[in-house]
Design a protein around this motif. Structure first.
Motif, PDB file in Angstrom:
ATOM      1  N   LEU A  20       0.829  -1.212   0.000  1.00 60.27           N
ATOM      2  CA  LEU A  20       0.000   0.000   0.000  1.00 60.27           C
ATOM      3  C   LEU A  20       0.861   1.260   0.000  1.00 60.27           C
ATOM      4  O   LEU A  20       0.520   2.253  -0.645  1.00 60.27           O
ATOM      5  CB  LEU A  20      -0.966  -0.001   1.192  1.00 60.27           C
ATOM      6  N   ARG A  21       1.975   1.197   0.690  1.00 62.85           N
ATOM      7  CA  ARG A  21       2.914   2.332   0.692  1.00 62.85           C
ATOM      8  C   ARG A  21       3.449   2.570  -0.729  1.00 62.85           C
ATOM      9  O   ARG A  21       3.555   3.713  -1.175  1.00 62.85           O
ATOM     10  CB  ARG A  21       4.048   2.042   1.666  1.00 62.85           C
ATOM     11  N   ALA A  22       3.768   1.491  -1.441  1.00 62.99           N
ATOM     12  CA  ALA A  22       4.251   1.624  -2.825  1.00 62.99           C
ATOM     13  C   ALA A  22       3.171   2.214  -3.722  1.00 62.99           C
ATOM     14  O   ALA A  22       3.442   3.113  -4.528  1.00 62.99           O
ATOM     15  CB  ALA A  22       4.697   0.260  -3.364  1.00 62.99           C
ATOM     16  N   LEU A  23       1.954   1.719  -3.582  1.00 67.47           N
ATOM     17  CA  LEU A  23       0.837   2.222  -4.391  1.00 67.47           C
ATOM     18  C   LEU A  23       0.597   3.696  -4.116  1.00 67.47           C
ATOM     19  O   LEU A  23       0.412   4.490  -5.045  1.00 67.47           O
ATOM     20  CB  LEU A  23      -0.412   1.392  -4.097  1.00 67.47           C
ATOM     21  N   ASP A  24       0.635   4.083  -2.867  1.00 69.25           N
ATOM     22  CA  ASP A  24       0.438   5.487  -2.500  1.00 69.25           C
ATOM     23  C   ASP A  24       1.543   6.369  -3.088  1.00 69.25           C
ATOM     24  O   ASP A  24       1.279   7.455  -3.604  1.00 69.25           O
ATOM     25  CB  ASP A  24       0.394   5.620  -0.977  1.00 69.25           C
ATOM     26  N   ALA A  25       2.774   5.903  -3.032  1.00 70.45           N
ATOM     27  CA  ALA A  25       3.898   6.683  -3.570  1.00 70.45           C
ATOM     28  C   ALA A  25       3.783   6.848  -5.075  1.00 70.45           C
ATOM     29  O   ALA A  25       4.154   7.898  -5.626  1.00 70.45           O
ATOM     30  CB  ALA A  25       5.226   6.027  -3.208  1.00 70.45           C
ATOM     31  N   ALA A  26       3.256   5.839  -5.760  1.00 68.78           N
ATOM     32  CA  ALA A  26       3.097   5.938  -7.219  1.00 68.78           C
ATOM     33  C   ALA A  26       2.169   7.088  -7.590  1.00 68.78           C
ATOM     34  O   ALA A  26       2.354   7.720  -8.638  1.00 68.78           O
ATOM     35  CB  ALA A  26       2.569   4.626  -7.788  1.00 68.78           C
ATOM     36  N   ASP A  27       1.200   7.371  -6.726  1.00 66.07           N
ATOM     37  CA  ASP A  27       0.285   8.480  -6.998  1.00 66.07           C
ATOM     38  C   ASP A  27       0.990   9.832  -6.975  1.00 66.07           C
ATOM     39  O   ASP A  27       0.481  10.802  -7.530  1.00 66.07           O
ATOM     40  CB  ASP A  27      -0.869   8.484  -5.988  1.00 66.07           C
ATOM     41  N   SER A  28       2.161   9.904  -6.340  1.00 67.55           N
ATOM     42  CA  SER A  28       2.938  11.147  -6.283  1.00 67.55           C
ATOM     43  C   SER A  28       4.046  11.197  -7.327  1.00 67.55           C
ATOM     44  O   SER A  28       4.694  12.232  -7.490  1.00 67.55           O
ATOM     45  CB  SER A  28       3.585  11.291  -4.903  1.00 67.55           C
ATOM     46  N   LEU A  29       4.278  10.099  -7.996  1.00 70.67           N
ATOM     47  CA  LEU A  29       5.370  10.002  -8.966  1.00 70.67           C
ATOM     48  C   LEU A  29       4.936  10.564 -10.316  1.00 70.67           C
ATOM     49  O   LEU A  29       3.811  10.350 -10.741  1.00 70.67           O
ATOM     50  CB  LEU A  29       5.780   8.536  -9.109  1.00 70.67           C
ATOM     51  N   THR A  30       5.829  11.273 -10.957  1.00 73.51           N
ATOM     52  CA  THR A  30       5.548  11.806 -12.290  1.00 73.51           C
ATOM     53  C   THR A  30       6.316  11.010 -13.338  1.00 73.51           C
ATOM     54  O   THR A  30       7.353  10.395 -13.045  1.00 73.51           O
ATOM     55  CB  THR A  30       5.974  13.281 -12.400  1.00 73.51           C
ATOM     56  N   ASP A  31       5.795  11.045 -14.550  1.00 80.08           N
ATOM     57  CA  ASP A  31       6.505  10.394 -15.653  1.00 80.08           C
ATOM     58  C   ASP A  31       7.882  11.011 -15.851  1.00 80.08           C
ATOM     59  O   ASP A  31       8.850  10.298 -16.136  1.00 80.08           O
ATOM     60  CB  ASP A  31       5.703  10.499 -16.954  1.00 80.08           C
ATOM     61  N   ASP A  32       7.968  12.322 -15.701  1.00 85.34           N
ATOM     62  CA  ASP A  32       9.272  12.974 -15.881  1.00 85.34           C
ATOM     63  C   ASP A  32      10.304  12.419 -14.904  1.00 85.34           C
ATOM     64  O   ASP A  32      11.439  12.139 -15.293  1.00 85.34           O
ATOM     65  CB  ASP A  32       9.150  14.492 -15.702  1.00 85.34           C
ATOM     66  N   ARG A  33       9.904  12.242 -13.647  1.00 86.57           N
ATOM     67  CA  ARG A  33      10.853  11.705 -12.658  1.00 86.57           C
ATOM     68  C   ARG A  33      11.203  10.257 -12.996  1.00 86.57           C
ATOM     69  O   ARG A  33      12.362   9.853 -12.924  1.00 86.57           O
ATOM     70  CB  ARG A  33      10.266  11.801 -11.244  1.00 86.57           C
ATOM     71  N   ALA A  34      10.219   9.459 -13.365  1.00 86.82           N
ATOM     72  CA  ALA A  34      10.484   8.063 -13.718  1.00 86.82           C
ATOM     73  C   ALA A  34      11.432   7.988 -14.911  1.00 86.82           C
ATOM     74  O   ALA A  34      12.365   7.185 -14.927  1.00 86.82           O
ATOM     75  CB  ALA A  34       9.177   7.334 -14.017  1.00 86.82           C
ATOM     76  N   LYS A  35      11.213   8.845 -15.894  1.00 89.71           N
ATOM     77  CA  LYS A  35      12.055   8.840 -17.094  1.00 89.71           C
ATOM     78  C   LYS A  35      13.473   9.333 -16.814  1.00 89.71           C
ATOM     79  O   LYS A  35      14.398   8.987 -17.541  1.00 89.71           O
ATOM     80  CB  LYS A  35      11.396   9.658 -18.205  1.00 89.71           C
ATOM     81  N   GLU A  36      13.642  10.139 -15.764  1.00 89.26           N
ATOM     82  CA  GLU A  36      15.001  10.527 -15.366  1.00 89.26           C
ATOM     83  C   GLU A  36      15.811   9.299 -14.987  1.00 89.26           C
ATOM     84  O   GLU A  36      17.009   9.236 -15.230  1.00 89.26           O
ATOM     85  CB  GLU A  36      14.971  11.472 -14.154  1.00 89.26           C
ATOM     86  N   HIS A  37      15.134   8.341 -14.372  1.00 89.67           N
ATOM     87  CA  HIS A  37      15.829   7.112 -13.971  1.00 89.67           C
ATOM     88  C   HIS A  37      16.051   6.202 -15.174  1.00 89.67           C
ATOM     89  O   HIS A  37      17.135   5.667 -15.361  1.00 89.67           O
ATOM     90  CB  HIS A  37      15.044   6.379 -12.881  1.00 89.67           C
ATOM     91  N   HIS A  38      14.987   6.021 -15.964  1.00 88.62           N
ATOM     92  CA  HIS A  38      15.119   5.207 -17.172  1.00 88.62           C
ATOM     93  C   HIS A  38      14.090   5.694 -18.183  1.00 88.62           C
ATOM     94  O   HIS A  38      12.901   5.791 -17.880  1.00 88.62           O
ATOM     95  CB  HIS A  38      14.901   3.724 -16.866  1.00 88.62           C
ATOM     96  N   SER A  39      14.541   5.953 -19.383  1.00 90.51           N
ATOM     97  CA  SER A  39      13.693   6.571 -20.409  1.00 90.51           C
ATOM     98  C   SER A  39      12.480   5.728 -20.794  1.00 90.51           C
ATOM     99  O   SER A  39      11.519   6.249 -21.349  1.00 90.51           O
ATOM    100  CB  SER A  39      14.522   6.889 -21.660  1.00 90.51           C
ATOM    101  N   SER A  40      12.494   4.441 -20.488  1.00 91.34           N
ATOM    102  CA  SER A  40      11.374   3.585 -20.873  1.00 91.34           C
ATOM    103  C   SER A  40      10.227   3.596 -19.861  1.00 91.34           C
ATOM    104  O   SER A  40       9.154   3.045 -20.135  1.00 91.34           O
ATOM    105  CB  SER A  40      11.855   2.140 -21.032  1.00 91.34           C
ATOM    106  N   LEU A  41      10.428   4.213 -18.702  1.00 93.49           N
ATOM    107  CA  LEU A  41       9.429   4.118 -17.634  1.00 93.49           C
ATOM    108  C   LEU A  41       8.298   5.126 -17.785  1.00 93.49           C
ATOM    109  O   LEU A  41       8.514   6.268 -18.191  1.00 93.49           O
ATOM    110  CB  LEU A  41      10.096   4.326 -16.275  1.00 93.49           C
ATOM    111  N   SER A  42       7.106   4.680 -17.418  1.00 96.44           N
ATOM    112  CA  SER A  42       5.966   5.577 -17.246  1.00 96.44           C
ATOM    113  C   SER A  42       5.219   5.105 -16.009  1.00 96.44           C
ATOM    114  O   SER A  42       5.154   3.902 -15.720  1.00 96.44           O
ATOM    115  CB  SER A  42       5.041   5.559 -18.467  1.00 96.44           C
ATOM    116  N   VAL A  43       4.667   6.036 -15.266  1.00 98.24           N
ATOM    117  CA  VAL A  43       3.995   5.705 -14.016  1.00 98.24           C
ATOM    118  C   VAL A  43       2.809   4.775 -14.270  1.00 98.24           C
ATOM    119  O   VAL A  43       2.572   3.840 -13.497  1.00 98.24           O
ATOM    120  CB  VAL A  43       3.558   6.985 -13.272  1.00 98.24           C
ATOM    121  N   ALA A  44       2.095   4.987 -15.349  1.00102.32           N
ATOM    122  CA  ALA A  44       0.933   4.137 -15.651  1.00102.32           C
ATOM    123  C   ALA A  44       1.330   2.665 -15.738  1.00102.32           C
ATOM    124  O   ALA A  44       0.543   1.780 -15.382  1.00102.32           O
ATOM    125  CB  ALA A  44       0.270   4.588 -16.950  1.00102.32           C
TER     126      ALA A  44
END
Length: 170
Positions: free
Chosen positions: A72-96
Motif C-alpha cells: 500500500l505504501r508503494a501504491l500510495d507513492a506511485a500516486d505522487s510520482l511523475t513520468d518525468d521523474r520516472a524517465k530521469e531514472h530510465h527513459s522507458s518508464l511511465s507511471v501508468a
C-alpha cells in the motif's frame, strides 16, 4: 539506468540479494535505505525511491499484513510520482506502467489475509491498467499473475484467511 542514482543502486543491491534467496539480507538493506529516506526531515522522500523500495520490501516480508502495508505504501507513492521523474531514472518508464503490478501485489496480499472483496477490487484495478503494459516478457508475467490470482480467488472456498498463504502472483 539513464541517470546514476545512489539510492536506486542501493535498492538494486537489496533486490539482488532477494532474488538470490537472501531475504533477510535484502530486508536489512531495504531497512537501511528506508531509514535514510525518512531521515531527510525537511523534504519528502523522492516518490521513485519510495515506490521502488516499498515494492521490493513487500516481497521480503514473512507476515502478509506487513507485506500489505508495504504494498500500500508503494501504491500510495506511485500516486505522487511523475513520468518525468520516472524517465530521469530510465527513459522507458511511465507511471501508468507501474499500476498493474502494484495493484496485483495489493490484491495478492489482501487474498493472503482472506480479504476477498479488497483483493477483487485491486485485481480489477490491475486488470484495467494492463493496457499500459507492453507485449513483452514483463507484460506477459503481470497479465499471467492477474489471471492466476483471478483463478485463485474464484476457487477460494472456506473461511477467510485459509487461502493457502501468499499468492504466487509474480
Amino acid at each position: 539506468m539513464d541517470t546514476p542514482d545512489a539510492v536506486m543502486a542501493r535498492i538494486a543491491q537489496g533486490q539482488e540479494r532477494a532474488v538470490a534467496g537472501d531475504r533477510e539480507g535484502a530486508r536489512h538493506i531495504f531497512e537501511e535505505v528506508w531509514d535514510a529516506l525518512q531521515g531527510s526531515g525537511d523534504t519528502a522522500p523522492d516518490p521513485l525511491h519510495v515506490v521502488t523500495l516499498a515494492h521490493y520490501m513487500a516481497d521480503v516480508q514473512t507476515d502478509p499484513a506487513e507485506e500489505l502495508r508495504w504494498d500500500l505504501r508503494a501504491l500510495d507513492a506511485a500516486d505522487s510520482l511523475t513520468d518525468d521523474r520516472a524517465k530521469e531514472h530510465h527513459s522507458s518508464l511511465s507511471v501508468a506502467g507501474f499500476y498493474p503490478s502494484l495493484h496485483l501485489n495489493v490484491a495478492a496480499a489482501h487474498h493472503a489475509l482472506g480479504q476477498s472483496a479488497e483483493a477483487r477490487h485491486h485485481l480489477d484495478r490491475a486488470a484495467q491498467s494492463c493496457e499500459h503494459l507492453a507485449e513483452d516478457g514483463y507484460g506477459r508475467m503481470i497479465r499471467g499473475g492477474i489471471a492466476r490470482l483471478h483463478a485463485e480467488l474464484d476457487a477460494t472456498v472456506g473461511p477467510p484467511g485459509q487461502s493457502g498463504g501468499r499468492a504466487q502472483h509474480r
